[in-house]
Design a protein around this motif. Structure first.
Motif, PDB file in Angstrom:
ATOM      1  N   ALA A   8      -2.301 -52.671  46.631  1.00  7.08           N
ATOM      2  CA  ALA A   8      -2.543 -51.764  45.506  1.00  7.08           C
ATOM      3  C   ALA A   8      -2.868 -50.353  45.996  1.00  7.08           C
ATOM      4  O   ALA A   8      -2.428 -49.363  45.394  1.00  7.08           O
ATOM      5  N   PHE A   9      -3.642 -50.243  47.073  1.00  2.42           N
ATOM      6  CA  PHE A   9      -3.924 -48.937  47.681  1.00  2.42           C
ATOM      7  C   PHE A   9      -2.618 -48.249  48.054  1.00  2.42           C
ATOM      8  O   PHE A   9      -2.407 -47.076  47.755  1.00  2.42           O
ATOM      9  N   TYR A  10      -1.743 -48.960  48.745  1.00  6.54           N
ATOM     10  CA  TYR A  10      -0.485 -48.387  49.226  1.00  6.54           C
ATOM     11  C   TYR A  10       0.352 -47.868  48.048  1.00  6.54           C
ATOM     12  O   TYR A  10       0.834 -46.733  48.086  1.00  6.54           O
ATOM     13  N   GLY A  16      -2.195 -34.074  55.896  1.00 11.69           N
ATOM     14  CA  GLY A  16      -1.657 -34.722  57.075  1.00 11.69           C
ATOM     15  C   GLY A  16      -2.535 -35.825  57.637  1.00 11.69           C
ATOM     16  O   GLY A  16      -2.240 -36.380  58.694  1.00 11.69           O
ATOM     17  N   HIS A  17      -3.618 -36.165  56.937  1.00  8.34           N
ATOM     18  CA  HIS A  17      -4.495 -37.242  57.392  1.00  8.34           C
ATOM     19  C   HIS A  17      -3.792 -38.593  57.226  1.00  8.34           C
ATOM     20  O   HIS A  17      -3.125 -38.834  56.221  1.00  8.34           O
ATOM     21  N   ASN A  18      -3.939 -39.462  58.208  1.00  7.57           N
ATOM     22  CA  ASN A  18      -3.410 -40.817  58.159  1.00  7.57           C
ATOM     23  C   ASN A  18      -4.461 -41.679  57.459  1.00  7.57           C
ATOM     24  O   ASN A  18      -5.511 -41.982  58.027  1.00  7.57           O
ATOM     25  N   ALA A  54      -2.224 -50.981  55.583  1.00  7.15           N
ATOM     26  CA  ALA A  54      -1.172 -50.093  55.091  1.00  7.15           C
ATOM     27  C   ALA A  54      -1.609 -48.668  55.378  1.00  7.15           C
ATOM     28  O   ALA A  54      -2.803 -48.346  55.322  1.00  7.15           O
ATOM     29  N   PHE A  55      -0.639 -47.792  55.658  1.00  5.54           N
ATOM     30  CA  PHE A  55      -0.906 -46.429  56.095  1.00  5.54           C
ATOM     31  C   PHE A  55      -0.100 -45.429  55.275  1.00  5.54           C
ATOM     32  O   PHE A  55       1.094 -45.638  55.048  1.00  5.54           O
ATOM     33  N   VAL A  56      -0.757 -44.340  54.877  1.00  3.74           N
ATOM     34  CA  VAL A  56      -0.116 -43.274  54.104  1.00  3.74           C
ATOM     35  C   VAL A  56      -0.617 -41.931  54.639  1.00  3.74           C
ATOM     36  O   VAL A  56      -1.792 -41.787  54.978  1.00  3.74           O
ATOM     37  N   GLY A  80       1.327 -39.403  48.445  1.00  2.00           N
ATOM     38  CA  GLY A  80       1.254 -39.697  49.869  1.00  2.00           C
ATOM     39  C   GLY A  80       2.613 -40.072  50.433  1.00  2.00           C
ATOM     40  O   GLY A  80       3.508 -40.483  49.692  1.00  2.00           O
ATOM     41  N   ARG A  81       2.761 -39.914  51.751  1.00  4.20           N
ATOM     42  CA  ARG A  81       4.000 -40.290  52.441  1.00  4.20           C
ATOM     43  C   ARG A  81       3.760 -41.577  53.223  1.00  4.20           C
ATOM     44  O   ARG A  81       2.736 -41.729  53.892  1.00  4.20           O
ATOM     45  N   ASP A  82       4.717 -42.466  53.151  1.00  2.21           N
ATOM     46  CA  ASP A  82       4.630 -43.739  53.867  1.00  2.21           C
ATOM     47  C   ASP A  82       4.422 -43.505  55.362  1.00  2.21           C
ATOM     48  O   ASP A  82       5.081 -42.667  55.977  1.00  2.21           O
ATOM     49  N   ASN A  83       3.484 -44.268  55.926  1.00  2.00           N
ATOM     50  CA  ASN A  83       3.272 -44.243  57.368  1.00  2.00           C
ATOM     51  C   ASN A  83       3.078 -45.665  57.901  1.00  2.00           C
ATOM     52  O   ASN A  83       2.547 -45.856  58.984  1.00  2.00           O
TER      53      ASN A  83
END
Length: 122
Positions: A74-76, A110-112, A103-105, A84-87
Motif C-alpha cells: 500500500a505504501f508503494y 531525490g530521497h530513497n 519497496a523503494f520510491v 514518487g518514482r519507482d526504485n
C-alpha cells in the motif's frame, strides 16, 4: 535509537503532500506543525520533521517500518500515486535476510524512501 529526525526539503508543501500520502498506509499523519516545519508520526508523536532547506538537500535513504507486507504494498502504490518514482517494487530482499520485504520510491528531493516489513508472510 532516534527520537526524531529532521529532513531538509526544497519545497515544504510538495514534500508534505508526498510524505502524507505515501506514509498514510503506515499510520503516519501530521502530529505537529508551525513556522519551523511539519512533524509527522504515529499516535500524535512527531518522529519525522520536514523543514525548509536553505541549500539543496543531499539525498538520503529513509526506511519506515511496516507491520505487514500488505502495508508495504500500500505504501508503494500510495507513494507512486503521490508522484514518487519507482526504485524497487515490493518484494523479498533475501540478501538482507529471508523475511525482508521492502519497496523503494524516490521522493521529491531525490530521497530513497522505503517501507519494510521484517515478518514472515501471514
Amino acid at each position: 535509537m532516534f527520537d526524531h529526525l529532521s529532513l531538509g526539503v526544497s519545497d515544504l508543501p510538495a514534500s508534505e503532500a508526498f510524505f502524507l500520502q505515501a506514509l498514510a498506509p503506515l499510520g503516519v499523519a501530521v502530529a505537529m506543525q508551525g513556522p519551523f516545519g511539519i512533524g509527522m508520526g504515529r499516535h500524535g508523536k512527531p518522529s519525522l520533521w520536514l523543514v525548509p532547506a536553505t541549500v539543496p538537500p543531499a539525498p538520503l535513504h529513509l526506511a519506515f517500518a511496516a507491520e505487514t507486507r500488505a502495508q508495504v504494498d500500500a505504501f508503494y502504490a500510495a507513494a507512486l500515486a503521490a508522484g514518487g518514482r519507482d526504485n524497487g517494487a515490493p518484494g523479498l530482499r533475501p540478501h538482507y535476510h529471508p523475511n525482508y520485504y521492502g519497496a523503494f520510491v524516490i521522493g521529491p528531493d531525490g530521497h530513497n524512501v522505503e517501507a519494510v516489513c521484517h515478518r514472515p508472510e501471514d
